[in-house]
Design an enzyme around this catalytic site. Structure first.
Site, PDB file in Angstrom:
ATOM      1  N   MET A  63       0.949  -1.050   0.055  1.00 26.56           N
ATOM      2  CA  MET A  63       0.018   0.071  -0.189  1.00 26.56           C
ATOM      3  C   MET A  63       0.948   1.290  -0.011  1.00 26.56           C
ATOM      4  O   MET A  63       0.322   2.349   0.418  1.00 26.56           O
ATOM      5  CB  MET A  63      -0.970  -0.022   1.175  1.00 26.56           C
ATOM      6  CG  MET A  63      -2.102  -1.169   1.154  1.00 26.56           C
ATOM      7  SD  MET A  63      -3.235  -0.804   2.170  1.00 26.56           S
ATOM      8  CE  MET A  63      -2.839  -0.686   3.875  1.00 26.56           C
ATOM      9  N   HIS A 123       9.262  -3.425   3.587  1.00 29.25           N
ATOM     10  CA  HIS A 123       8.944  -3.624   2.057  1.00 29.25           C
ATOM     11  C   HIS A 123      10.041  -3.903   1.344  1.00 29.25           C
ATOM     12  O   HIS A 123       9.898  -4.611   0.118  1.00 29.25           O
ATOM     13  CB  HIS A 123       8.007  -2.207   1.672  1.00 29.25           C
ATOM     14  CG  HIS A 123       6.816  -2.205   2.281  1.00 29.25           C
ATOM     15  ND1 HIS A 123       6.771  -0.940   3.077  1.00 29.25           N
ATOM     16  CD2 HIS A 123       5.557  -2.604   2.375  1.00 29.25           C
ATOM     17  CE1 HIS A 123       5.568  -0.723   3.564  1.00 29.25           C
ATOM     18  NE2 HIS A 123       4.866  -1.629   3.238  1.00 29.25           N
ATOM     19  N   GLN A 147      -2.865 -12.919   7.246  1.00 24.77           N
ATOM     20  CA  GLN A 147      -3.113 -12.321   5.737  1.00 24.77           C
ATOM     21  C   GLN A 147      -2.456 -13.429   5.006  1.00 24.77           C
ATOM     22  O   GLN A 147      -3.202 -13.821   3.704  1.00 24.77           O
ATOM     23  CB  GLN A 147      -2.562 -11.058   5.524  1.00 24.77           C
ATOM     24  CG  GLN A 147      -2.408 -10.668   4.023  1.00 24.77           C
ATOM     25  CD  GLN A 147      -2.042  -9.192   3.950  1.00 24.77           C
ATOM     26  OE1 GLN A 147      -2.948  -8.244   3.979  1.00 24.77           O
ATOM     27  NE2 GLN A 147      -0.871  -8.891   3.557  1.00 24.77           N
ATOM     28  N   ARG A 201       2.219   2.434   9.704  1.00 26.55           N
ATOM     29  CA  ARG A 201       1.315   3.089  10.531  1.00 26.55           C
ATOM     30  C   ARG A 201       1.941   3.554  11.769  1.00 26.55           C
ATOM     31  O   ARG A 201       1.577   4.173  12.794  1.00 26.55           O
ATOM     32  CB  ARG A 201       0.278   2.092  10.781  1.00 26.55           C
ATOM     33  CG  ARG A 201      -0.932   2.108   9.607  1.00 26.55           C
ATOM     34  CD  ARG A 201      -2.175   1.110  10.101  1.00 26.55           C
ATOM     35  NE  ARG A 201      -3.301   1.166   9.443  1.00 26.55           N
ATOM     36  CZ  ARG A 201      -3.539   0.408   8.531  1.00 26.55           C
ATOM     37  NH1 ARG A 201      -3.095  -0.820   8.375  1.00 26.55           N
ATOM     38  NH2 ARG A 201      -4.586   0.695   7.756  1.00 26.55           N
TER      39      ARG A 201
HETATM   40  P1  AMP Z   1       1.428  -3.049   3.458  1.00 27.04           P
HETATM   41  O1  AMP Z   1       1.957  -1.864   2.646  1.00 27.04           O
HETATM   42  O2  AMP Z   1       1.343  -2.601   4.931  1.00 27.04           O
HETATM   43  O3  AMP Z   1      -0.019  -3.726   2.980  1.00 27.04           O
HETATM   44  O4  AMP Z   1       2.537  -4.245   3.574  1.00 27.04           O
HETATM   45  C1  AMP Z   1       2.815  -4.730   2.259  1.00 27.04           C
HETATM   46  C2  AMP Z   1       3.555  -6.034   2.379  1.00 27.04           C
HETATM   47  O5  AMP Z   1       4.662  -5.707   3.099  1.00 27.04           O
HETATM   48  C3  AMP Z   1       2.612  -6.980   3.250  1.00 27.04           C
HETATM   49  O6  AMP Z   1       3.023  -8.270   2.504  1.00 27.04           O
HETATM   50  C4  AMP Z   1       3.125  -6.867   4.424  1.00 27.04           C
HETATM   51  O7  AMP Z   1       3.077  -8.195   5.395  1.00 27.04           O
HETATM   52  C5  AMP Z   1       4.833  -6.823   4.292  1.00 27.04           C
HETATM   53  N1  AMP Z   1       5.205  -5.994   5.526  1.00 27.04           N
HETATM   54  C6  AMP Z   1       4.961  -4.959   6.063  1.00 27.04           C
HETATM   55  N2  AMP Z   1       5.705  -4.471   7.077  1.00 27.04           N
HETATM   56  C7  AMP Z   1       6.538  -5.452   7.307  1.00 27.04           C
HETATM   57  C8  AMP Z   1       7.541  -5.765   7.836  1.00 27.04           C
HETATM   58  N3  AMP Z   1       7.851  -4.995   8.833  1.00 27.04           N
HETATM   59  N4  AMP Z   1       8.446  -6.633   7.795  1.00 27.04           N
HETATM   60  C9  AMP Z   1       8.254  -7.786   6.810  1.00 27.04           C
HETATM   61  N5  AMP Z   1       7.235  -7.444   5.816  1.00 27.04           N
HETATM   62  C10 AMP Z   1       6.354  -6.309   6.127  1.00 27.04           C
END
Ligand code: AMP
Length: 285
Positions: free
Chosen positions: A30, A37, A154, A188
């Site tokens: 996102m 990421h 998820q 967040r």
């Molecule tokens: P988001 O942008 O928060 O929807 O996350 C996109 C992807 O990045 C999802 O697969 C999350 O699980 C992964 N993600 C977000 N934060 C982390 C983190 N701290 N460590 C590993 N993967 C992450």
């Protein structure tokens, strides 16, 4: 620099020449990217020749009153970060490009698993994830897709989706990336005030110590509920408002006498405006 596409058809035309000989990996996000990421992108690069990162704040996975409008949107900075890890393509569609109607009349629901843990306080969230991930899989048609273990439920739902809908896609799980003080990185986290940011790592510390205590008590079922209650108490005292703190099997089944090892502790807790999500495997040694 990655090439940015906002249109589905243009992205598909760009990817078409690679399909016969090269592997394509997708990293759905996102945006408002951080090291977590970027780690996903690095893993994607190990599994594929071409990496597509999608950046889309997906309205269908936000409930009424949640932070869809205020969610940070930082496309230029994100693209610069993605360039540093050799991303090939960025897919950043508008809401109108993704959804003709909102809410979309088609529902992709993963069933019972979506009603527990995060699903209890966010009852429509995982249906929203289901439809956007299905659309991204159909648009990009990747050979592999990378998801973070931070969003453990998820990940389980997406694995089930891939099995049930026979997507020919390898789902690759990426470990949680943390700040030096242990807080799991998240877009967040910027909702935290400076004093909340100091308290935030306590969540991870508590999950780690709960895991150690479960092992020390030899996974006793009775002990489990007492230990979880004590953890909840300590987190509440530290200032967290707990959404859930649960111990499950790594398959997300209920713990019973027959499956009391291979456990995972999962938690979501509010600290001010930020809902923090974290988990911890219970592994001896
Ligand atoms: P988001 O942008 O928060 O929807 O996350 C996109 C992807 O990045 C999802 O697969 C999350 O699980 C992964 N993600 C977000 N934060 C982390 C983190 N701290 N460590 C590993 N993967 C992450």
């Amino acid at each position: 620099m990655p090439i940015i596409y906002h249109d589905i058809l243009a992205l598909q035309a760009a990817l078409r020449p690679y399909r016969s000989e090269q592997q394509i990996a997708l990293v759905p996000t996102m945006g408002n990217l951080h090291e977590g990421h970027l780690e996903l992108v690095k893993i994607a690069k190990q599994h594929a020749d071409i990496v597509v990162v999608s950046i889309f704040v997906n309205p269908t996975q936000f409930g009424a009153g949640e932070d869809f409008d205020s969610y940070p949107r930082t496309l230029d900075a994100d693209v610069a970060k993605l360039a540093s890890v050799d991303t090939d393509y960025v897919f950043a569609p508008s809401v109108a490009e993704m959804y003709e109607l909102l809410p979309p009349p088609t529902i992709i629901s993963a069933g019972a698993i979506t009603t527990e843990l995060c699903g209890k306080s966010r009852p429509t969230h995982f249906d929203g994830v289901g439809i956007v991930v299905s659309k991204l899989f159909n648009i990009v048609q990747p050979d592999a897709a990378i998801f973070g273990q931070k969003d453990y439920q998820q990940l389980a739902i997406i694995k089930q989706l891939v099995r049930d809908l026979s997507y020919p896609i390898d789902i690759i799980a990426a470990p949680i990336v943390r700040a030096p003080d242990g807080l799991a990185l998240s877009s967040r986290n910027q909702y935290l005030s400076p004093s909340e940011r100091e308290i935030a790592p306590i969540l991870h510390q508590e999950l780690q110590s709960l895991a150690q205590q479960i092992i020390a008590e030899s996974y006793s079922e009775k002990g489990l509920s007492v230990l979880v209650a004590q953890s909840r108490e300590r987190l509440s005292k530290a200032g967290f408002i707990i959404d859930y703190l649960e111990v499950k099997t790594t398959q997300l089944d209920k713990v019973s006498a027959n499956n009391k090892q291979d456990l995972i502790i999962l938690a979501a807790a509010w600290l001010g405006r930020a809902r923090l999500l974290d988990n911890q495997l219970v592994v001896a040694g």
